[in-house]
Design a protein around this motif. Sequence first.
Motif, short mmCIF file in Angstrom:
data_model
loop_
_atom_site.label_atom_id
_atom_site.label_comp_id
_atom_site.label_asym_id
_atom_site.label_seq_id
_atom_site.Cartn_x
_atom_site.Cartn_y
_atom_site.Cartn_z
N ILE A 189 0.86 -1.14 0.12
CA ILE A 189 -0.06 -0.02 0.12
C ILE A 189 0.77 1.36 -0.36
O ILE A 189 0.49 2.31 -0.37
CB ILE A 189 -0.94 0.06 1.33
N TYR A 190 2.13 1.14 0.47
CA TYR A 190 2.95 2.32 0.59
C TYR A 190 3.34 2.91 -1.09
O TYR A 190 3.47 3.87 -1.02
CB TYR A 190 4.22 2.10 1.12
N ARG A 191 3.27 1.85 -1.91
CA ARG A 191 3.78 1.98 -3.31
C ARG A 191 2.57 2.46 -3.97
O ARG A 191 2.69 3.11 -4.85
CB ARG A 191 4.72 0.92 -3.61
N PHE A 192 1.48 1.87 -3.45
CA PHE A 192 0.33 2.54 -4.06
C PHE A 192 -0.24 3.78 -3.88
O PHE A 192 -0.42 4.77 -4.75
CB PHE A 192 -0.98 1.57 -3.67
N LEU A 193 0.13 4.41 -2.67
CA LEU A 193 -0.36 5.64 -2.22
C LEU A 193 1.36 6.34 -1.95
O LEU A 193 1.56 7.32 -1.15
CB LEU A 193 -0.95 5.79 -0.88
N ASP A 194 2.06 6.16 -2.88
CA ASP A 194 3.51 6.85 -2.96
C ASP A 194 3.52 8.27 -2.87
O ASP A 194 2.47 8.98 -3.67
CB ASP A 194 4.32 6.51 -4.18
N ARG A 195 3.91 8.97 -1.75
CA ARG A 195 4.07 10.44 -1.76
C ARG A 195 5.22 10.88 -2.50
O ARG A 195 6.56 10.52 -2.18
CB ARG A 195 4.34 10.66 -0.13
N LEU A 196 5.16 11.64 -3.39
CA LEU A 196 6.12 12.16 -4.50
C LEU A 196 7.55 12.99 -3.61
O LEU A 196 8.33 12.87 -3.93
CB LEU A 196 5.56 12.90 -5.45
N GLY A 197 6.78 13.77 -2.59
CA GLY A 197 7.77 14.44 -1.70
C GLY A 197 8.86 13.48 -0.96
O GLY A 197 9.90 14.18 -1.13
N SER A 198 8.27 12.44 -0.44
CA SER A 198 9.36 11.77 0.55
C SER A 198 10.08 10.76 -0.58
O SER A 198 11.21 10.65 -0.18
CB SER A 198 8.45 10.94 1.32
N SER A 199 9.50 10.38 -1.76
CA SER A 199 10.34 9.53 -2.40
C SER A 199 11.06 10.52 -3.27
O SER A 199 12.68 10.11 -3.43
CB SER A 199 9.72 8.79 -3.60
N GLU A 200 11.00 11.57 -3.89
CA GLU A 200 11.77 12.43 -4.59
C GLU A 200 12.96 13.18 -3.51
O GLU A 200 13.88 13.51 -3.90
CB GLU A 200 11.06 13.34 -5.38
N GLY A 201 12.32 13.34 -2.36
CA GLY A 201 13.26 14.01 -1.11
C GLY A 201 14.34 12.90 -0.94
O GLY A 201 15.42 13.28 -0.65
N TRP A 202 14.02 11.67 -0.82
CA TRP A 202 15.03 10.74 -0.47
C TRP A 202 15.97 10.81 -1.66
O TRP A 202 17.37 10.78 -1.48
CB TRP A 202 14.58 9.21 -0.38
N ALA A 203 15.52 10.66 -2.88
CA ALA A 203 16.46 10.67 -4.17
C ALA A 203 17.43 11.78 -4.30
O ALA A 203 18.57 11.55 -4.68
CB ALA A 203 15.72 10.31 -5.28
N GLU A 204 16.80 12.94 -4.08
CA GLU A 204 17.68 14.20 -4.38
C GLU A 204 18.75 14.33 -3.13
O GLU A 204 19.89 14.52 -3.35
CB GLU A 204 16.89 15.28 -4.08
N TYR A 205 17.96 13.77 -1.80
CA TYR A 205 19.07 13.72 -0.81
C TYR A 205 20.52 13.04 -1.10
O TYR A 205 21.36 13.34 -0.86
CB TYR A 205 18.24 13.28 0.40
N VAL A 206 20.01 11.72 -1.48
CA VAL A 206 21.39 11.02 -1.76
C VAL A 206 22.08 11.50 -3.17
O VAL A 206 23.17 11.40 -3.16
CB VAL A 206 20.84 9.53 -2.08
N GLY A 207 21.25 12.02 -3.98
CA GLY A 207 22.03 12.59 -5.30
C GLY A 207 23.08 13.82 -5.04
O GLY A 207 24.03 13.71 -5.33
N ILE A 208 22.49 14.71 -4.03
CA ILE A 208 23.37 15.89 -3.89
C ILE A 208 24.59 15.44 -2.85
O ILE A 208 25.69 16.01 -2.77
CB ILE A 208 22.70 16.96 -3.20
N HIS A 209 24.60 14.29 -2.00
CA HIS A 209 25.44 13.67 -1.38
C HIS A 209 26.42 12.66 -2.23
O HIS A 209 27.24 12.01 -1.66
CB HIS A 209 24.81 13.00 -0.28
N SER A 210 25.99 12.51 -3.67
CA SER A 210 26.91 11.48 -4.57
C SER A 210 28.20 11.43 -4.37
O SER A 210 28.91 10.40 -4.18
CB SER A 210 26.28 11.48 -5.68
#
Length: 239
Positions: A91-112
Amino acid sequence: LVKYLENCIDQEFPKIEKVDYSVNYLDASVANDLVSAYYVVPPFDAPSKNVIKVNPNNTDLVSLFPTLAHEGFPGHLYQNNYAVQNNQPIIYRFLDRLGSSEGWAEYVGIHSYQIAGIGSEAFQEYMKQYNYLNMILVEYIDLKVNYDGWNIEDIKKYLEEVGLVSDIAENLYETVIKNPAVYAPYSLGTYEVLNLREKAELKLKDKFDPISFNQALLDAGTVHFNIIEKKIDDYIKNK
């Protein structure tokens, strides 16, 4: 580059089992300047079908490197497979919050660059701030144009006031007019994640551990940030 990043993440992120993935070029007919790369989320009944599509026109390694961290390891591909391997509710993936998923991906991207150990500490910090400020700048202009009614001259004036080149004002204006609020999940999501990390570092001091902090973020799932913040508060108390 994706394979290189995959081999660098154990120092800061919880381990997951080996995953299969492929990295392919986008067809020229759909490759445009707005897309550098993206992760194709696999079907629920075929979670091992991990694919990253890369724009063949984007060969600038300085910008491509954090993008591949965002889409691959330890970004979306890693995040998705962590959820699958740890049996997070579908259900987490069905109701994916774009802010938290993209927030995670950008967080690791800027620390790459830090994650991969590339360059000096000063260079790593510069790249982190450079990528983050670029993201925040576009979102600020987005809000000022689409909410407060700024025009190109307003953007030029602001850029000059903060010491930036005003020649990009027209491009910024056209970008946010064509894509209103598109950048909000990325910039504001990253802001939320960085605030949570700063809170944990300040509270825990010498007890702060990036692996357990990142695991707490991943375990919270891609849900609303008020839920994630409560999970991080619990993590801090338990530490």
